[in-house]
Scaffold this motif. Structure first.
Motif, PDB file in Angstrom:
ATOM      1  N   ALA A   1       0.002   1.287  -7.250  1.00 12.66           N
ATOM      2  CA  ALA A   1      -0.098   2.093  -6.031  1.00 12.66           C
ATOM      3  C   ALA A   1      -0.677   3.445  -6.444  1.00 12.66           C
ATOM      4  N   ARG A   2      -1.992   3.532  -6.464  1.00  6.18           N
ATOM      5  CA  ARG A   2      -2.654   4.622  -7.189  1.00  6.18           C
ATOM      6  C   ARG A   2      -2.675   5.960  -6.468  1.00  6.18           C
ATOM      7  N   SER A   3      -2.214   5.969  -5.222  1.00  4.47           N
ATOM      8  CA  SER A   3      -2.097   7.259  -4.538  1.00  4.47           C
ATOM      9  C   SER A   3      -0.648   7.567  -4.183  1.00  4.47           C
ATOM     10  N   ALA A   4       0.278   6.731  -4.648  1.00  4.32           N
ATOM     11  CA  ALA A   4       1.687   6.886  -4.276  1.00  4.32           C
ATOM     12  C   ALA A   4       2.319   8.091  -4.956  1.00  4.32           C
ATOM     13  N   LEU A   5       3.316   8.639  -4.282  1.00  6.98           N
ATOM     14  CA  LEU A   5       4.171   9.672  -4.847  1.00  6.98           C
ATOM     15  C   LEU A   5       5.482   9.010  -5.242  1.00  6.98           C
ATOM     16  N   LEU A   6       5.941   9.269  -6.471  1.00  3.14           N
ATOM     17  CA  LEU A   6       7.169   8.661  -6.984  1.00  3.14           C
ATOM     18  C   LEU A   6       8.261   9.716  -7.127  1.00  3.14           C
TER      19      LEU A   6
ATOM     20  N   ARG B   1       0.843  -1.198   0.000  1.00  2.00           N
ATOM     21  CA  ARG B   1       0.000   0.000   0.000  1.00  2.00           C
ATOM     22  C   ARG B   1       0.877   1.246   0.000  1.00  2.00           C
ATOM     23  N   ALA B   2       1.847   1.213  -0.906  1.00  2.00           N
ATOM     24  CA  ALA B   2       2.882   2.243  -0.931  1.00  2.00           C
ATOM     25  C   ALA B   2       2.303   3.628  -1.172  1.00  2.00           C
ATOM     26  N   GLU B   3       2.711   4.540  -0.335  1.00  2.00           N
ATOM     27  CA  GLU B   3       2.357   5.952  -0.494  1.00  2.00           C
ATOM     28  C   GLU B   3       3.548   6.767  -0.984  1.00  2.00           C
ATOM     29  N   SER B   4       4.752   6.238  -0.762  1.00  2.00           N
ATOM     30  CA  SER B   4       5.965   6.945  -1.174  1.00  2.00           C
ATOM     31  C   SER B   4       6.952   5.940  -1.752  1.00  2.00           C
ATOM     32  N   ILE B   5       7.408   6.214  -2.966  1.00  2.00           N
ATOM     33  CA  ILE B   5       8.321   5.328  -3.687  1.00  2.00           C
ATOM     34  C   ILE B   5       9.491   6.168  -4.180  1.00  2.00           C
TER      35      ILE B   5
END
Length: 210
Positions: free
Chosen positions: A74-79, A52-56
């Motif tokens: 991870a549709r809400s993650a920041l990359l 449930r990654a939020e930060s990548i």
């Protein structure tokens, strides 16, 4: 074709890539960049979704093949993605936009990872993906483990070195670096590790909490 090669081929060909990812892959090859394989992309997506990654954070943007896989899962993650090539990152930016990824979800940093990673915030990322110059992989993983949150995952691509890493007679810089890394991690109580043979080998490292 060996049994291993047949299995590798089957696993890769069993993955159905989104049309945009397939186009990114083709564009990558045209530019002379070797993108992650479809099987590796699919594993990255599973890891990103399961965490449930939020930060990548990613070392090695290319034109965005791996980034597209992770952001779709991870549709809400920041990359945050690091690469030395501005041209490649511009292509990646365009593909992310075409995929409907909001600009605020992607931060592309042009520069050498060895100079950028020390400036990143400690224990801030759910997932760290490393696909860059192999001789420096130990340094990148050390940074990755510092940047990963407790129970976060660090993933390293191409750790089998096209069969060279498994051959102890191979003493080239890349093979030695990967063997050293794998051995050190295997004996560490601070992490849990596994290697998938997908693509050219995918090392998965979970940073254990206290």
């Amino acid at each position: 074709m060996s049994e291993h090669d047949l299995n590798w081929k089957y696993v890769d060909e069993s993955v159905v890539e989104h049309d945009l990812v397939a186009r990114a892959r083709q564009h990558s090859l045209e530019l002379g960049i070797e993108p992650v394989s479809p099987a590796v992309g699919a594993q990255l997506a599973v890891l990103a979704a399961a965490a449930r990654a939020e930060s990548i954070i990613e070392v090695g943007t290319g034109v965005g093949v791996s980034g597209l896989w992770m952001l779709r899962a991870a549709r809400s993650a920041l990359l945050t993605s690091i690469d030395t090539e501005t041209e490649y990152q511009q292509h990646a930016r365009e593909l992310f936009a075409e995929a409907g990824v909001a600009p605020a979800r992607v931060r592309l940093i042009t520069g050498r990872a060895a100079e950028v990673l020390p400036r990143m915030n400690e224990a801030s990322y759910d997932l760290v993906f490393i696909d860059a110059d192999a001789p420096n992989v130990i340094e990148y993983v050390e940074h990755g483990l510092r940047l990963a949150k407790s129970k976060g995952t660090v993933v390293v691509a191409r750790v089998l070195g096209k069969g060279r890493v498994a051959d102890p007679a191979r003493r080239d810089e890349t093979s030695t670096a990967f063997r050293t890394l794998i051995g050190e991690l295997a004996s560490s109580s601070a992490v849990s590790t596994a290697i998938s043979p997908a693509g050219d080998g995918l090392l998965q490292i979970v940073k254990l909490g206290a």
